[in-house]
Scaffold this motif. Structure first.
Motif, short mmCIF file in Angstrom:
data_model
loop_
_atom_site.label_atom_id
_atom_site.label_comp_id
_atom_site.label_asym_id
_atom_site.label_seq_id
_atom_site.Cartn_x
_atom_site.Cartn_y
_atom_site.Cartn_z
N UNK A 1 -49.62 32.39 -63.47
CA UNK A 1 -49.96 32.50 -62.05
C UNK A 1 -50.32 31.14 -61.47
N UNK A 2 -51.07 30.35 -62.22
CA UNK A 2 -51.43 29.01 -61.75
C UNK A 2 -50.17 28.18 -61.54
N UNK A 3 -49.25 28.25 -62.48
CA UNK A 3 -48.00 27.50 -62.37
C UNK A 3 -47.20 27.97 -61.14
N UNK A 4 -47.16 29.28 -60.94
CA UNK A 4 -46.41 29.84 -59.80
C UNK A 4 -46.99 29.32 -58.48
N UNK A 5 -48.31 29.40 -58.31
CA UNK A 5 -48.91 28.99 -57.04
C UNK A 5 -48.80 27.48 -56.82
N UNK A 6 -48.85 26.71 -57.88
CA UNK A 6 -48.68 25.26 -57.73
C UNK A 6 -47.26 24.92 -57.26
N UNK A 7 -46.26 25.61 -57.81
CA UNK A 7 -44.89 25.38 -57.39
C UNK A 7 -44.69 25.84 -55.94
N UNK A 8 -45.32 26.95 -55.58
CA UNK A 8 -45.16 27.50 -54.23
C UNK A 8 -45.83 26.64 -53.16
N UNK A 9 -46.86 25.87 -53.56
CA UNK A 9 -47.59 25.03 -52.61
C UNK A 9 -46.83 23.71 -52.41
N UNK A 10 -46.20 23.57 -51.28
CA UNK A 10 -45.39 22.38 -51.01
C UNK A 10 -46.14 21.32 -50.21
N UNK B 1 -59.15 18.25 -40.68
CA UNK B 1 -58.98 17.71 -39.34
C UNK B 1 -58.02 18.51 -38.47
N UNK B 2 -57.21 19.37 -39.07
CA UNK B 2 -56.21 20.12 -38.30
C UNK B 2 -56.31 21.61 -38.63
N UNK B 3 -55.82 22.46 -37.73
CA UNK B 3 -55.79 23.90 -38.04
C UNK B 3 -55.01 24.20 -39.31
N UNK B 4 -53.91 23.49 -39.54
CA UNK B 4 -53.10 23.73 -40.73
C UNK B 4 -53.89 23.42 -42.01
N UNK B 5 -54.71 22.37 -41.98
CA UNK B 5 -55.47 22.02 -43.17
C UNK B 5 -56.57 23.04 -43.45
N UNK B 6 -57.13 23.62 -42.39
CA UNK B 6 -58.13 24.68 -42.57
C UNK B 6 -57.48 25.92 -43.20
N UNK B 7 -56.32 26.30 -42.68
CA UNK B 7 -55.61 27.47 -43.22
C UNK B 7 -55.30 27.25 -44.69
N UNK B 8 -54.81 26.06 -45.02
CA UNK B 8 -54.48 25.77 -46.42
C UNK B 8 -55.71 25.87 -47.31
N UNK B 9 -56.81 25.23 -46.93
CA UNK B 9 -58.02 25.24 -47.75
C UNK B 9 -58.57 26.65 -47.91
N UNK B 10 -58.62 27.40 -46.82
CA UNK B 10 -59.22 28.73 -46.88
C UNK B 10 -58.41 29.66 -47.78
#
Length: 272
Positions: free
Chosen positions: A6-15, A79-88
């Motif tokens: 699962x860790x490998x899958x999510x790392x690959x999916x995160x671009x 600093x951006x809405x996209x970065x908040x979405x990614x972190x959350x």
């Protein structure tokens, strides 16, 4: 699917290239812009039946030198809405992975916060992406309680639309914040969260059917007795256990549940 897969899958999916999940002993952890993120879980107790029925997820953040800092500092760096979405989403993915890794002995539901900036940054279809993440982990929205502090969630219409979307997908909702009691209850959460017995009295003595009251900060036997006397349904606090990497067991390794009841009125089915 094994945790490593699962860790490998999510790392690959995160671009985005902003974060990396990795295996840290028996648990998952993540690197995000120089911060080490990991999960802690605090038991949630049904005060009437005196049993653990879920766990509140907390984010533990450390700098590269090992010094612990608040989760708020990490979110403030977005600093951006996209970065908040990614972190959350990263944080809630991490919590789901670590909750899943303990399903042999930990059942019930997983309660975790949605950051107000995330709720405002997502324009529509709230919960859709995270539902796909949960399904990959073998979980479902019905296993999750999304905790939302209404303080910084913007205009009422925006909040209502987000809650409606979450609810349609099957997520349970726990709301907190200083909204008037009538307004808060009109949003029809599954749980209203308060941080003191005194705050409980801001709510009507007769709550709408199906809405449970959860009290945080129950740290002594006296506070526990006061909560029970005030009609509180669910409780968190050091009296029941502090946030730890391991969930409080809710059933034996032979899948015999001794904390089998859900606070929502239906038995929890242990997964094989």
């Amino acid at each position: 699917m094994p945790l490593t897969d699962l860790i490998r899958y999510f790392n690959v999916a995160d671009t985005t290239g902003e974060s990396t999940l990795y295996l840290d002993g028996p648990r998952a952890a993540a690197w995000h812009h120089g911060y080490r993120l990991s999960s802690l879980f605090q038991p949630i107790v049904d005060l009437r039946q005196e049993r653990v029925v879920g766990h509140q997820a907390h984010l533990l953040v450390r700098r590269e030198d090992g010094r612990a800092i608040s989760a708020a500092e990490v979110y403030a760096a977005c600093e951006t809405p996209a970065s908040v979405i990614h972190l959350d989403r990263l944080c809630r993915t991490l919590h789901a992975l670590n909750f899943l890794a303990q399903q042999q002995v930990a059942g019930g539901y997983l309660q975790m916060a949605v950051h107000p900036r995330h709720l405002l940054a997502v324009q529509n279809q709230h919960g859709l992406v995270y539902e796909a993440i949960l399904k990959r982990c073998g979980l479902a929205p019905e296993d999750i309680v999304l905790q939302i502090n209404t303080t910084a969630c913007g205009e009422r219409t925006r909040l209502t639309n987000a809650l409606t979307s979450y609810r349609q997908r099957g997520y349970r909702l726990a709301l907190s914040g200083p909204l008037p009691a009538e307004t808060l209850l009109a949003l029809a959460p599954d749980i209203v969260q308060r941080d003191s017995v005194e705050a409980r009295h801001s709510l009507p003595s007769a709550q709408p059917a199906g809405i449970l009251l959860e009290l945080t900060g129950i740290d002594s036997g006296r506070q526990y007795e006061q909560a029970c006397a005030a009609g509180v349904d669910l409780g968190q606090g050091s009296l029941f256990g502090s946030p730890e990497p391991d969930c409080r067991p809710t059933h034996g390794k032979r899948r015999l549940a001794y904390n089998h009841a859900s606070p929502f009125g239906a038995p929890h089915e242990n997964r094989q």
